[in-house]
Write a protein that holds these residues in place. Sequence first.
Motif, PDB file in Angstrom:
ATOM      1  N   THR A  92     -25.717 -19.821  15.750  1.00  0.00           N
ATOM      2  CA  THR A  92     -25.704 -18.446  15.609  1.00  0.00           C
ATOM      3  C   THR A  92     -24.401 -17.230  16.042  1.00  0.00           C
ATOM      4  O   THR A  92     -24.647 -15.752  15.707  1.00  0.00           O
ATOM      5  N   SER A 128     -23.898 -14.194  14.129  1.00  0.00           N
ATOM      6  CA  SER A 128     -23.603 -12.955  14.237  1.00  0.00           C
ATOM      7  C   SER A 128     -22.614 -12.217  13.331  1.00  0.00           C
ATOM      8  O   SER A 128     -22.873 -10.816  13.342  1.00  0.00           O
ATOM      9  N   GLU A 153     -25.903 -12.564  20.944  1.00  0.00           N
ATOM     10  CA  GLU A 153     -25.047 -12.743  19.915  1.00  0.00           C
ATOM     11  C   GLU A 153     -25.612 -11.712  19.269  1.00  0.00           C
ATOM     12  O   GLU A 153     -24.140 -10.904  18.213  1.00  0.00           O
ATOM     13  N   TYR A 154     -26.769 -11.400  18.587  1.00  0.00           N
ATOM     14  CA  TYR A 154     -26.700 -10.355  17.868  1.00  0.00           C
ATOM     15  C   TYR A 154     -26.379  -9.028  18.152  1.00  0.00           C
ATOM     16  O   TYR A 154     -26.133  -8.990  17.514  1.00  0.00           O
ATOM     17  N   GLY A 172     -22.891  -8.777  17.961  1.00  0.00           N
ATOM     18  CA  GLY A 172     -22.451  -8.552  16.140  1.00  0.00           C
ATOM     19  C   GLY A 172     -22.802  -7.403  15.959  1.00  0.00           C
ATOM     20  O   GLY A 172     -21.785  -6.808  15.165  1.00  0.00           O
TER      21      GLY A 172
END
Length: 232
Positions: free
Chosen positions: A6, A10, A132-133, A136
């Motif tokens: 992850t 990210s 986490e996305y 990012g």
Amino acid sequence: MKPNLTTILSYLVSLLIPLALIGTALRILLTPIFFNIEYRMPYFPADEYGFTQQDRLQWAPFAVEYLVNSADISYLGDLKFEDGSPLYNERELIHMADVKNIVRGALQAWYVSLAILVLLAVLARRGNWMHEYMNGLRRGGLWMIGLSIAIGAIVGVGIAVNPDIFWQFFTFFHSIFFEGDSWLFYFSDTLIRLFPIRFWQDAFLWAAVLALGGGAGLAFGLKPSSTTEQSV
């Protein structure tokens, strides 16, 4: 999903953000909006070989439209002045064909970056790593802010202080995509008369401003997830 994976995804999101935002800015600049505004700016240089503002507004749309349509180079090659002479010479037509290929590749990269971002968002939602996305996205926004400020500073100094600064940047940019001096033309050539250096200074400046706005929106407009650290 495993934490290490992850984290990698990210950072992939972060890397895709500049591509997506620069691509969006490019697509906006490839519409009639930009040149219609640019040609009407009071500081825009007159053409010493005789193009009026109306002449530029008449001929520029063909060049811009060619870059985004499916036509071959005859779309520009068949254009003629009132006296029957061709609007573009052979060297200009070859260059425009090269530019079209580059623009097509850039837009394809933009489409792919957007598609991957959407796909990763779906996977993040389903895989429970949306925080986490989002990190990012914010990180990519910060990177875009830094890149936009750097480009804007180069253009600003080139306009206000030392034109050689922008010319060196412009030359380096072209050396990445074109061979030798194939992108250089006489001041009397149609491409230079339609799109003088000030046109490109403002194009880069507006691309930086648009990308900066998108980056700022992502970096500061998204609420941090309560389930993860807020660092980017």
